[in-house]
Design a protein around this motif. Structure first.
Motif, PDB file in Angstrom:
ATOM      1  N   PHE A   1      89.507  -2.179  67.644  1.00 38.43           N
ATOM      2  CA  PHE A   1      90.345  -1.041  67.629  1.00 38.43           C
ATOM      3  C   PHE A   1      89.278  -0.187  67.890  1.00 38.43           C
ATOM      4  CE2 PHE A   1      91.729   2.931  65.434  1.00 38.43           C
ATOM      5  CZ  PHE A   1      92.716   3.080  66.151  1.00 38.43           C
ATOM      6  N   THR A   2      88.177  -0.113  67.023  1.00 34.13           N
ATOM      7  CA  THR A   2      87.106   1.084  67.124  1.00 34.13           C
ATOM      8  C   THR A   2      86.473   1.153  68.615  1.00 34.13           C
ATOM      9  OG1 THR A   2      86.742   0.580  64.675  1.00 34.13           O
ATOM     10  CG2 THR A   2      84.932   1.923  66.080  1.00 34.13           C
ATOM     11  N   CYS A   3      86.125  -0.079  69.059  1.00 39.27           N
ATOM     12  CA  CYS A   3      85.506  -0.037  70.532  1.00 39.27           C
ATOM     13  C   CYS A   3      86.329   0.573  71.392  1.00 39.27           C
ATOM     14  CB  CYS A   3      85.074  -1.557  70.572  1.00 39.27           C
ATOM     15  SG  CYS A   3      86.354  -2.397  71.018  1.00 39.27           S
ATOM     16  N   GLN A   4      87.494   0.824  71.528  1.00 43.78           N
ATOM     17  CA  GLN A   4      88.267   1.371  72.595  1.00 43.78           C
ATOM     18  C   GLN A   4      88.562   3.039  72.352  1.00 43.78           C
ATOM     19  OE1 GLN A   4      88.850  -0.236  75.531  1.00 43.78           O
ATOM     20  NE2 GLN A   4      87.607  -1.789  74.346  1.00 43.78           N
ATOM     21  N   ASN A   5      87.787   3.519  71.262  1.00 46.49           N
ATOM     22  CA  ASN A   5      87.933   4.920  71.278  1.00 46.49           C
ATOM     23  C   ASN A   5      86.971   5.760  72.285  1.00 46.49           C
ATOM     24  OD1 ASN A   5      87.600   7.639  70.493  1.00 46.49           O
ATOM     25  ND2 ASN A   5      87.211   7.046  68.269  1.00 46.49           N
ATOM     26  N   ALA A   6      87.720   6.467  73.012  1.00 48.54           N
ATOM     27  CA  ALA A   6      86.878   7.161  74.494  1.00 48.54           C
ATOM     28  C   ALA A   6      86.301   8.279  73.910  1.00 48.54           C
ATOM     29  CB  ALA A   6      88.255   7.948  75.181  1.00 48.54           C
ATOM     30  N   ILE A   7      86.084   8.756  72.789  1.00 49.91           N
ATOM     31  CA  ILE A   7      85.054   9.566  72.605  1.00 49.91           C
ATOM     32  C   ILE A   7      83.982   9.202  71.395  1.00 49.91           C
ATOM     33  CG2 ILE A   7      86.609  11.482  72.685  1.00 49.91           C
ATOM     34  CD1 ILE A   7      86.860  11.745  69.791  1.00 49.91           C
ATOM     35  N   LEU A   8      84.086   7.697  71.507  1.00 48.02           N
ATOM     36  CA  LEU A   8      82.858   6.880  70.669  1.00 48.02           C
ATOM     37  C   LEU A   8      81.594   7.414  70.846  1.00 48.02           C
ATOM     38  CD1 LEU A   8      82.889   3.250  69.911  1.00 48.02           C
ATOM     39  CD2 LEU A   8      81.100   4.267  70.811  1.00 48.02           C
ATOM     40  N   ALA A   9      81.322   7.379  72.215  1.00 50.76           N
ATOM     41  CA  ALA A   9      79.615   7.840  72.301  1.00 50.76           C
ATOM     42  C   ALA A   9      79.293   9.013  72.081  1.00 50.76           C
ATOM     43  CB  ALA A   9      79.573   7.468  73.867  1.00 50.76           C
ATOM     44  N   GLU A  10      80.077  10.102  72.533  1.00 48.55           N
ATOM     45  CA  GLU A  10      79.863  11.545  72.152  1.00 48.55           C
ATOM     46  C   GLU A  10      79.649  11.788  70.529  1.00 48.55           C
ATOM     47  OE1 GLU A  10      83.378  14.323  72.825  1.00 48.55           O
ATOM     48  OE2 GLU A  10      83.570  12.587  74.107  1.00 48.55           O
ATOM     49  N   ARG A  11      80.738  11.223  70.018  1.00 45.12           N
ATOM     50  CA  ARG A  11      80.848  11.543  68.377  1.00 45.12           C
ATOM     51  C   ARG A  11      79.478  10.737  67.706  1.00 45.12           C
ATOM     52  NH1 ARG A  11      85.965  12.612  66.779  1.00 45.12           N
ATOM     53  NH2 ARG A  11      86.566  14.701  67.919  1.00 45.12           N
ATOM     54  N   PHE A  12      79.171   9.722  68.225  1.00 45.55           N
ATOM     55  CA  PHE A  12      77.787   9.008  67.609  1.00 45.55           C
ATOM     56  C   PHE A  12      76.917   9.965  67.841  1.00 45.55           C
ATOM     57  CE2 PHE A  12      74.227   6.356  67.935  1.00 45.55           C
ATOM     58  CZ  PHE A  12      74.448   5.791  66.651  1.00 45.55           C
ATOM     59  N   ILE A  13      76.578  10.294  69.050  1.00 43.70           N
ATOM     60  CA  ILE A  13      75.507  11.167  69.438  1.00 43.70           C
ATOM     61  C   ILE A  13      75.539  12.635  68.523  1.00 43.70           C
ATOM     62  CG2 ILE A  13      74.363  12.993  71.319  1.00 43.70           C
ATOM     63  CD1 ILE A  13      75.468  10.672  73.311  1.00 43.70           C
ATOM     64  N   GLU A  14      76.870  13.298  68.620  1.00 42.87           N
ATOM     65  CA  GLU A  14      76.700  14.456  67.790  1.00 42.87           C
ATOM     66  C   GLU A  14      76.515  14.084  66.229  1.00 42.87           C
ATOM     67  OE1 GLU A  14      79.788  16.923  70.462  1.00 42.87           O
ATOM     68  OE2 GLU A  14      80.777  16.048  68.505  1.00 42.87           O
ATOM     69  N   GLY A  15      76.929  12.823  65.974  1.00 41.87           N
ATOM     70  CA  GLY A  15      76.457  12.578  64.253  1.00 41.87           C
ATOM     71  C   GLY A  15      75.228  12.663  63.981  1.00 41.87           C
ATOM     72  N   GLY A  16      74.321  12.125  64.759  1.00 44.06           N
ATOM     73  CA  GLY A  16      72.996  11.968  64.546  1.00 44.06           C
ATOM     74  C   GLY A  16      72.192  13.280  65.147  1.00 44.06           C
ATOM     75  N   SER A  17      72.765  14.487  65.459  1.00 42.26           N
ATOM     76  CA  SER A  17      72.066  15.264  66.039  1.00 42.26           C
ATOM     77  C   SER A  17      72.493  16.559  65.248  1.00 42.26           C
ATOM     78  CB  SER A  17      72.482  15.593  67.396  1.00 42.26           C
ATOM     79  OG  SER A  17      72.176  16.935  67.816  1.00 42.26           O
ATOM     80  N   PRO A  18      71.489  17.650  65.434  1.00 37.44           N
ATOM     81  CA  PRO A  18      72.004  18.956  64.667  1.00 37.44           C
ATOM     82  C   PRO A  18      72.987  19.841  65.584  1.00 37.44           C
ATOM     83  CG  PRO A  18      69.376  18.883  65.043  1.00 37.44           C
ATOM     84  CD  PRO A  18      70.047  17.552  65.772  1.00 37.44           C
ATOM     85  N   TYR A  19      73.272  19.294  66.748  1.00 40.31           N
ATOM     86  CA  TYR A  19      73.999  20.007  67.725  1.00 40.31           C
ATOM     87  C   TYR A  19      75.267  19.379  68.257  1.00 40.31           C
ATOM     88  CZ  TYR A  19      69.039  21.780  68.300  1.00 40.31           C
ATOM     89  OH  TYR A  19      67.969  22.095  68.102  1.00 40.31           O
ATOM     90  N   VAL A  20      76.089  19.931  68.525  1.00 39.75           N
ATOM     91  CA  VAL A  20      77.508  19.599  69.408  1.00 39.75           C
ATOM     92  C   VAL A  20      77.302  19.580  71.047  1.00 39.75           C
ATOM     93  CG1 VAL A  20      79.729  20.047  69.786  1.00 39.75           C
ATOM     94  CG2 VAL A  20      78.720  20.453  67.456  1.00 39.75           C
ATOM     95  N   LEU A  21      77.481  18.450  71.442  1.00 45.10           N
ATOM     96  CA  LEU A  21      77.376  18.361  72.885  1.00 45.10           C
ATOM     97  C   LEU A  21      78.405  19.406  73.820  1.00 45.10           C
ATOM     98  CD1 LEU A  21      77.299  14.551  73.520  1.00 45.10           C
ATOM     99  CD2 LEU A  21      75.444  16.049  74.013  1.00 45.10           C
ATOM    100  N   LYS A  22      77.488  19.873  74.739  1.00 47.54           N
ATOM    101  CA  LYS A  22      78.353  20.651  75.848  1.00 47.54           C
ATOM    102  C   LYS A  22      79.665  19.838  76.383  1.00 47.54           C
ATOM    103  CE  LYS A  22      74.941  24.398  76.292  1.00 47.54           C
ATOM    104  NZ  LYS A  22      74.017  25.181  77.175  1.00 47.54           N
TER     105      LYS A  22
END
Length: 290
Positions: free
Chosen positions: A164-185
């Motif tokens: 179920f988790t692997c089919q989340n379309a925003i998985l990659a961007e949320r992972f990036i934002e989760g490890g960053s001080p910033y929100v992706l444009k």
């Protein structure tokens, strides 16, 4: 959204056939570049898009640069497990070897590695092929047995919940934002999201990769392989100190294991993906090192 983004994120890239697999590979500079070749390796669940600015600026500094999307990620092939690729470390290493041959990358070359899962396989590949490496630069990656495993990869290993988790379309961007001080444009988030919107393939490739890796064994191999007496090539740690997945102490511990050959350079203002968060500082570190 898919119509609007389908042509984005392919800067400097083309599809390269290697055996039965098609890789999406970004390239800047040329074989005649005076300072040598750099191969950039990304981690999961991202793609080579994260290196676009760094490799553009490094080619301007005189380097020939390649940045492939690993099989299963970005714009590269995503075979169904059991049909030519099973997302194991051995298969990733073998496929990477074949790709380097097709790209005619001459040894020794410079290697840059970042991230989890396939990023770790970039490091274990280097340990198995030290003669092919001139110097290695490591951006935020798990490097010691004390490196924490993010919740995403733990969830992917839970039966049914992982599917179920692997089919989340925003998985990659949320992972990036989760490890960053910033929100992706939005224009950047679109590209990281696109493979997961296009089909279920990227999610299942990520799922298989997360299920197949043995975190303990892999991290132990990396820690011991790069320690004093085992690794004698120059290594740079360019470390985003705002990483919310991997604390700075991981980099410091890794450096202490081989202080003669491993040098740590902290990158303020950057998180888990320093090449995305602050590419100019990564470029400055790489230019000084290479």
């Amino acid at each position: 959204m898919l119509y609007r983004t389908e042509d984005k994120g392919r800067e400097f890239g083309s599809t390269i056939k290697s055996g039965k697999l098609r890789w999406f590979v970004r390239e800047t500079g040329s074989k005649e570049s005076r300072r040598g070749t750099i191969v950039f390796v990304h981690g999961a669940p991202t793609q080579s898009f994260s290196y676009r600015t760094v490799m553009s600026q490094m080619s301007e500094a005189g380097f020939h640069c390649f940045a492939p999307d690993w099989i299963g990620f970005g714009f590269s092939d995503k075979p169904q497990p059991g049909y030519g690729f099973n997302y194991t470390e051995k298969e990733y290493h073998e496929a990477f070897d074949k790709l380097l041959d097709v790209l005619d990358v001459k040894s020794p070359f410079f290697l840059v590695v970042q991230g989890f899962l396939v990023g770790s396989y970039g490091l274990t590949w280097a340990l198995k092929n030290p003669s092919k490496i001139e110097k290695i630069a490591i951006l935020n990656s798990p490097l010691t047995v004390s490196s924490p495993v993010p919740g995403l990869f733990k969830q992917l290993r839970i039966p049914l919940f992982g599917e179920f988790t692997c089919q989340n379309a925003i998985l990659a961007e949320r992972f990036i934002e989760g490890g960053s001080p910033y929100v992706l444009k939005n224009e950047k988030a679109d590209v990281y999201r696109l493979p997961y919107l296009s089909s279920g393939g990227p999610g299942f490739a990520l799922l298989e990769t997360a299920k197949k890796i043995n975190f303990g064994n892999t991290l132990s191999e990396i820690a011991s392989g790069f320690s004093s007496g085992s690794w004698d090539k120059p290594a740079l740690l360019a470390w985003g100190i705002g990483d919310k997945y991997l604390p700075q102490s991981i980099a410091e511990e890794f450096e202490k294991q081989n202080p003669q050959n491993v040098k740590l350079r902290l990158i303020e203002g950057a998180g888990h993906l320093p090449q995305e968060d602050w590419p100019e500082k990564v470029v400055a570190a790489l230019r000084a090192f290479f």
